[in-house]
Design a protein around this motif. Sequence first.
Motif, PDB file in Angstrom:
ATOM      1  N   SER A 214       0.806  -1.211   0.000  1.00  0.00           N
ATOM      2  CA  SER A 214       0.000   0.000   0.000  1.00  0.00           C
ATOM      3  C   SER A 214       0.841   1.264   0.000  1.00  0.00           C
ATOM      4  CB  SER A 214      -0.933   0.006   1.205  1.00  0.00           C
ATOM      5  OG  SER A 214      -1.898  -1.009   1.105  1.00  0.00           O
ATOM      6  N   THR A 215       2.006   1.205   0.607  1.00  0.00           N
ATOM      7  CA  THR A 215       2.868   2.387   0.688  1.00  0.00           C
ATOM      8  C   THR A 215       4.297   2.017   0.309  1.00  0.00           C
ATOM      9  OG1 THR A 215       1.551   3.289   2.515  1.00  0.00           O
ATOM     10  CG2 THR A 215       3.738   4.247   2.161  1.00  0.00           C
TER      11      THR A 215
ATOM     12  N   LEU B  22       0.086   4.316   4.817  1.00  0.00           N
ATOM     13  CA  LEU B  22       0.623   5.189   5.846  1.00  0.00           C
ATOM     14  C   LEU B  22       0.214   6.644   5.616  1.00  0.00           C
ATOM     15  CD1 LEU B  22       4.254   3.757   6.107  1.00  0.00           C
ATOM     16  CD2 LEU B  22       2.267   3.179   7.497  1.00  0.00           C
ATOM     17  N   ILE B  23      -0.018   7.343   6.720  1.00  0.00           N
ATOM     18  CA  ILE B  23      -0.284   8.779   6.611  1.00  0.00           C
ATOM     19  C   ILE B  23       1.033   9.493   6.328  1.00  0.00           C
ATOM     20  CG2 ILE B  23      -2.298   8.643   8.124  1.00  0.00           C
ATOM     21  CD1 ILE B  23      -0.554   9.721  10.397  1.00  0.00           C
ATOM     22  N   LEU B  24       0.929  10.752   5.969  1.00  0.00           N
ATOM     23  CA  LEU B  24       2.111  11.487   5.528  1.00  0.00           C
ATOM     24  C   LEU B  24       3.243  11.470   6.551  1.00  0.00           C
ATOM     25  CD1 LEU B  24       0.620  14.592   3.699  1.00  0.00           C
ATOM     26  CD2 LEU B  24       1.689  12.564   2.706  1.00  0.00           C
ATOM     27  N   THR B  25       2.913  11.690   7.810  1.00  0.00           N
ATOM     28  CA  THR B  25       3.976  11.758   8.811  1.00  0.00           C
ATOM     29  C   THR B  25       4.645  10.390   8.982  1.00  0.00           C
ATOM     30  OG1 THR B  25       2.295  11.471  10.514  1.00  0.00           O
ATOM     31  CG2 THR B  25       3.053  13.720  10.073  1.00  0.00           C
ATOM     32  N   SER B  26       3.867   9.329   8.958  1.00  0.00           N
ATOM     33  CA  SER B  26       4.433   7.983   9.097  1.00  0.00           C
ATOM     34  C   SER B  26       5.215   7.580   7.856  1.00  0.00           C
ATOM     35  CB  SER B  26       3.318   6.973   9.357  1.00  0.00           C
ATOM     36  OG  SER B  26       2.666   7.257  10.570  1.00  0.00           O
ATOM     37  N   MET B  27       4.769   8.072   6.705  1.00  0.00           N
ATOM     38  CA  MET B  27       5.434   7.750   5.449  1.00  0.00           C
ATOM     39  C   MET B  27       6.890   8.188   5.476  1.00  0.00           C
ATOM     40  SD  MET B  27       4.090   8.900   1.684  1.00  0.00           S
ATOM     41  CE  MET B  27       2.448   8.241   1.932  1.00  0.00           C
TER      42      MET B  27
ATOM     43  N   SER C 273      -2.562   8.727  -4.959  1.00  0.00           N
ATOM     44  CA  SER C 273      -3.178  10.000  -4.613  1.00  0.00           C
ATOM     45  C   SER C 273      -2.427  10.750  -3.521  1.00  0.00           C
ATOM     46  CB  SER C 273      -4.623   9.765  -4.155  1.00  0.00           C
ATOM     47  OG  SER C 273      -4.621   8.922  -3.019  1.00  0.00           O
ATOM     48  N   THR C 274      -1.590  10.043  -2.800  1.00  0.00           N
ATOM     49  CA  THR C 274      -0.862  10.665  -1.699  1.00  0.00           C
ATOM     50  C   THR C 274       0.632  10.487  -1.916  1.00  0.00           C
ATOM     51  OG1 THR C 274      -2.666  10.180  -0.162  1.00  0.00           O
ATOM     52  CG2 THR C 274      -0.522  10.738   0.786  1.00  0.00           C
ATOM     53  N   ARG C 275       1.335  11.598  -1.968  1.00  0.00           N
ATOM     54  CA  ARG C 275       2.780  11.578  -2.125  1.00  0.00           C
ATOM     55  C   ARG C 275       3.392  12.537  -1.112  1.00  0.00           C
ATOM     56  NH1 ARG C 275       3.547  11.149  -8.695  1.00  0.00           N
ATOM     57  NH2 ARG C 275       1.456  10.353  -9.106  1.00  0.00           N
ATOM     58  N   ASN C 276       4.591  12.237  -0.731  1.00  0.00           N
ATOM     59  CA  ASN C 276       5.292  13.055   0.247  1.00  0.00           C
ATOM     60  C   ASN C 276       6.751  13.152  -0.162  1.00  0.00           C
ATOM     61  OD1 ASN C 276       5.783  14.560   2.529  1.00  0.00           O
ATOM     62  ND2 ASN C 276       5.745  12.840   3.944  1.00  0.00           N
ATOM     63  N   TYR C 277       7.340  14.326   0.022  1.00  0.00           N
ATOM     64  CA  TYR C 277       8.724  14.550  -0.350  1.00  0.00           C
ATOM     65  C   TYR C 277       9.465  15.251   0.773  1.00  0.00           C
ATOM     66  CZ  TYR C 277       7.194  13.686  -5.168  1.00  0.00           C
ATOM     67  OH  TYR C 277       6.672  13.127  -6.312  1.00  0.00           O
ATOM     68  N   ALA C 278      10.737  14.930   0.899  1.00  0.00           N
ATOM     69  CA  ALA C 278      11.593  15.698   1.785  1.00  0.00           C
ATOM     70  C   ALA C 278      11.788  17.089   1.177  1.00  0.00           C
ATOM     71  CB  ALA C 278      12.942  15.008   1.939  1.00  0.00           C
ATOM     72  N   ASP C 279      11.922  18.082   2.024  1.00  0.00           N
ATOM     73  CA  ASP C 279      12.091  19.449   1.530  1.00  0.00           C
ATOM     74  C   ASP C 279      13.294  19.579   0.601  1.00  0.00           C
ATOM     75  OD1 ASP C 279      11.007  21.060   4.628  1.00  0.00           O
ATOM     76  OD2 ASP C 279       9.870  20.287   2.921  1.00  0.00           O
ATOM     77  N   SER C 280      14.320  18.801   0.875  1.00  0.00           N
ATOM     78  CA  SER C 280      15.571  18.910   0.114  1.00  0.00           C
ATOM     79  C   SER C 280      15.435  18.447  -1.339  1.00  0.00           C
ATOM     80  CB  SER C 280      16.677  18.119   0.796  1.00  0.00           C
ATOM     81  OG  SER C 280      16.313  16.750   0.901  1.00  0.00           O
ATOM     82  N   VAL C 281      14.369  17.705  -1.647  1.00  0.00           N
ATOM     83  CA  VAL C 281      14.219  17.183  -3.012  1.00  0.00           C
ATOM     84  C   VAL C 281      12.966  17.691  -3.712  1.00  0.00           C
ATOM     85  CG1 VAL C 281      15.469  15.106  -2.335  1.00  0.00           C
ATOM     86  CG2 VAL C 281      12.957  15.076  -2.390  1.00  0.00           C
ATOM     87  N   LYS C 282      12.135  18.442  -3.010  1.00  0.00           N
ATOM     88  CA  LYS C 282      10.910  18.964  -3.624  1.00  0.00           C
ATOM     89  C   LYS C 282      11.222  19.787  -4.857  1.00  0.00           C
ATOM     90  CE  LYS C 282       7.803  19.109   0.367  1.00  0.00           C
ATOM     91  NZ  LYS C 282       7.138  19.973   1.366  1.00  0.00           N
ATOM     92  N   GLY C 283      10.463  19.528  -5.915  1.00  0.00           N
ATOM     93  CA  GLY C 283      10.675  20.244  -7.156  1.00  0.00           C
ATOM     94  C   GLY C 283      11.727  19.634  -8.052  1.00  0.00           C
ATOM     95  N   ARG C 284      12.505  18.713  -7.512  1.00  0.00           N
ATOM     96  CA  ARG C 284      13.559  18.066  -8.312  1.00  0.00           C
ATOM     97  C   ARG C 284      13.298  16.570  -8.507  1.00  0.00           C
ATOM     98  NH1 ARG C 284      18.595  17.703  -6.443  1.00  0.00           N
ATOM     99  NH2 ARG C 284      17.998  17.675  -4.227  1.00  0.00           N
ATOM    100  N   PHE C 285      12.746  15.929  -7.503  1.00  0.00           N
ATOM    101  CA  PHE C 285      12.482  14.491  -7.551  1.00  0.00           C
ATOM    102  C   PHE C 285      10.984  14.251  -7.691  1.00  0.00           C
ATOM    103  CE2 PHE C 285      16.388  12.887  -4.933  1.00  0.00           C
ATOM    104  CZ  PHE C 285      17.222  13.633  -5.743  1.00  0.00           C
ATOM    105  N   THR C 286      10.643  13.170  -8.390  1.00  0.00           N
ATOM    106  CA  THR C 286       9.243  12.776  -8.532  1.00  0.00           C
ATOM    107  C   THR C 286       9.120  11.281  -8.298  1.00  0.00           C
ATOM    108  OG1 THR C 286       8.845  14.522 -10.163  1.00  0.00           O
ATOM    109  CG2 THR C 286       7.231  12.735 -10.029  1.00  0.00           C
TER     110      THR C 286
END
Length: 124
Positions: A29-30, A100-105, A53-66
Amino acid sequence: VQLQAFGGGLVQTGGSLRLSCAASGRTFSTYGWFRQAPGKEREFVAGIRWSGSTRNYADSVKGRFTISRDNAMKTVYLQMNSLKPEDTAVYYCAADSRGLILTSMAQEIWYQYWGQGTLVTVSS
């Protein structure tokens, strides 16, 4: 159950790589990607629920990684663009049967299964 990560390699600053994580035996599932740089602790990079439908990224890679997934192939991808030397690390994929929810992810403790790492080296 087995997770296999591949696609790492050597790339110059500003270049791109796509990592893949193939799951055998079942669908999870995750999925998450984590990385560990030399001398540092393993850190979260990106996560996705199988529904997409749910994605989460570390701040250091946002906008660069998908992060994305192919349900039919049971494979999760990490497209890495605009790579920087600080992205150099061993990248690990992980999976869990729960949604998993975003924080657990973003926390490795919640993942039941781990693949072997694949090394990404970004030269300056």
